[in-house]
Design an enzyme around this catalytic site. Structure first.
Site, mmCIF file in Angstrom:
data_model
loop_
_atom_site.group_PDB
_atom_site.id
_atom_site.type_symbol
_atom_site.label_atom_id
_atom_site.label_comp_id
_atom_site.label_asym_id
_atom_site.label_seq_id
_atom_site.Cartn_x
_atom_site.Cartn_y
_atom_site.Cartn_z
ATOM 1 N N TRP A 10 18.773 59.560 8.279
ATOM 2 C CA TRP A 10 17.745 58.692 8.850
ATOM 3 C C TRP A 10 17.547 57.521 7.866
ATOM 4 C CZ3 TRP A 10 11.956 59.024 7.958
ATOM 5 C CH2 TRP A 10 11.260 58.235 8.876
ATOM 6 N N ASP A 49 13.431 68.240 5.361
ATOM 7 C CA ASP A 49 12.768 67.366 6.325
ATOM 8 C C ASP A 49 12.852 68.035 7.694
ATOM 9 O OD1 ASP A 49 11.787 65.363 7.876
ATOM 10 O OD2 ASP A 49 13.323 63.879 7.388
ATOM 11 N N ALA A 60 11.535 67.505 11.208
ATOM 12 C CA ALA A 60 10.848 66.541 12.086
ATOM 13 C C ALA A 60 11.061 66.843 13.561
ATOM 14 C CB ALA A 60 11.340 65.120 11.779
ATOM 15 N N LYS A 96 7.410 64.533 17.422
ATOM 16 C CA LYS A 96 8.228 64.859 18.596
ATOM 17 C C LYS A 96 7.771 66.165 19.233
ATOM 18 C CE LYS A 96 10.422 61.980 16.050
ATOM 19 N NZ LYS A 96 10.813 60.680 15.935
HETATM 20 C C1 LMR Z 1 13.890 57.705 14.912
HETATM 21 O O1 LMR Z 1 14.716 57.976 14.027
HETATM 22 O O2 LMR Z 1 14.159 57.005 15.896
HETATM 23 C C2 LMR Z 1 12.515 58.260 14.802
HETATM 24 O O3 LMR Z 1 12.404 59.142 13.748
HETATM 25 C C3 LMR Z 1 11.476 57.209 14.776
HETATM 26 C C4 LMR Z 1 11.403 56.470 13.487
HETATM 27 O O4 LMR Z 1 10.306 56.408 12.926
HETATM 28 O O5 LMR Z 1 12.428 55.942 13.033
#
Ligand code: LMR
Length: 392
Positions: A128, A208, A210, A243
């Protein structure tokens, strides 16, 4: 003085929201930022959360400050889901605090890592993008390794090598489930090996989590986190309810720290509280209070978990449909079928990403990451045809 600042690029992922909104085409498709969508393309408030919010409004008598730790009822109610009903505090060795979303939790976690003078943070890439952004902003040194193989599975060799090369005491950042952006999760057997390698090397795991509940199920998705925690003396867990409670903009998350001994927790948590105070003082209350009300009520809990099951089933159907298309143009969609969660990556070139936007009105990240939940039985054929067109 402020003209001394350097211009910053807009966040590429968040910029997609605006790009898609500005496109006038009626048949445009948004596969950008990670929000769940129903088969009708909506992101509704969970029914269980809506009911909890009604009760919250009806019964809340004060909005006075709670403190940097936020709503501890929420933080504690979440623990059996994350750490298991049998021993949710790991014999009193885990404590948590509420944070503004998963990002707030990661920010605190990595700031604690820096304060603890950890030398490096290891992460599999792609990851990410905000993981690296937060590390860079905190001035933390980063080391990367390949998360995935070309065949769409986890690159265990790269991970083993990274752990061999890491120094004792380094931080090792892992996605608990529903890997963002690849959707490539470790199997339980792979988690068993990872846990023992991390413990053997005396690394500090930062997990993490999420997307719990969006992969294989609330219990199944916690396997890796629980396995690692059972193997090491210390760990940090960054949790997001964005989420799995659909609370995105209400910024609802938690940070948990596990220490070798319960008596050491005040040391760790005092740093978490002090850092929260210096960053946002106290987290926003509404989302956490609503999630707590859901988790405190058996009927609302059952409704919430049922809603999560429906989301997961729908995403599984989309994945199966894409995988069944097999080779499309120049890309193979088959691996998407065994991947999990909201995201998968299709190996588009940058030109193909642009062509998908310009010619077909289909928006997703420059990395080729698509939000599986943006596809519906109504637009999936259009998507597959566009993939064939730009990659063929
Ligand atoms: C994403 O990766 O699209 C989500 O986790 C939203 C974000 O905050 O980036």
């Amino acid at each position: 003085m402020l003209t001394n600042l350097q211009q910053q690029p807009a966040d590429a992922l968040l910029a997609l929201i605006k790009l898609h909104n500005q496109d006038p085409r009626a048949d445009k498709i948004d596969l950008g930022v990670g929000v769940y969508r129903t088969g009708q393309g909506d992101t509704p408030v969970f029914g269980a959360v809506k009911e909890a919010e009604k009760r919250l409004v009806a019964t809340q008598t004060s909005k006075a400050y709670l403190g940097p730790e936020g709503d501890m009822g929420f933080v504690e109610a979440l623990m059996p889901y994350v750490f298991g009903k049998a021993n949710p505090t790991m014999d009193g060795r885990i404590e948590g605090m509420q944070t503004p979303g998963g990002t707030g939790s990661l920010r605190l976690a990595l700031a604690i890592v820096r304060k603890a003078q950890v030398a490096k943070v290891w992460m599999g890439v792609p990851s990410w993008p905000n993981h690296a952004q937060i590390c860079a902003d905190l001035g933390l040194a980063m080391q990367t390794f390949d998360h995935d193989d070309a065949d769409g599975s986890a690159n265990m060799d790269a991970l083993r090598t990274a752990i061999t090369e890491a120094d004792e005491g380094d931080c090792f950042l892992l996605h608990g489930c529903c890997h963002n952006p690849t959707g490539i999760d470790y199997s339980n057997e792979e988690w068993d090996e990872i846990a023992s390698l991390i413990a053997g090397k005396k690394l500090l795991p930062l997990l993490d989590l999420a997307y719990q509940g969006l992969g294989a199920g609330m219990e199944e998705d916690a396997y890796g986190v629980r396995k690692v925690l059972a193997s090491v003396p210390e760990a940090i867990i960054a949790y997001s309810c964005d989420k799995n409670f659909g609370l995105y903009r209400d910024r609802t998350g938690a940070l948990y720290v596990m220490m070798a001994e319960a008596a050491q927790l005040p040391l760790a948590m005092s740093n978490g509280h002090a850092l929260a105070r210096a960053n946002w003082s106290q987290p926003p209350d509404h989302g956490a209070a609503a999630a707590r009300i859901v988790m405190e009520d058996a009927a609302l809990t059952a409704q919430w978990l049922g809603e999560l099951d429906m989301m997961r089933d729908r995403m599984r159907q989309v994945r199966e449909r894409l995988a069944a298309a097999g080779k499309v143009g120049g890309v193979d969609l088959t691996p998407i079928g065994k991947q999990r969660g909201l995201f998968s990556i299709i190996p588009f070139t940058p030109e193909q990403v642009q062509a998908m936007r310009a010619k077909h009105g289909i928006y997703f990240a420059g990395s080729g990451r698509i939000n599986i939940a943006g596809l519906t039985m109504g637009n999936i054929d259009q998507f597959i045809a566009a993939v064939a067109d730009v990659t063929g």
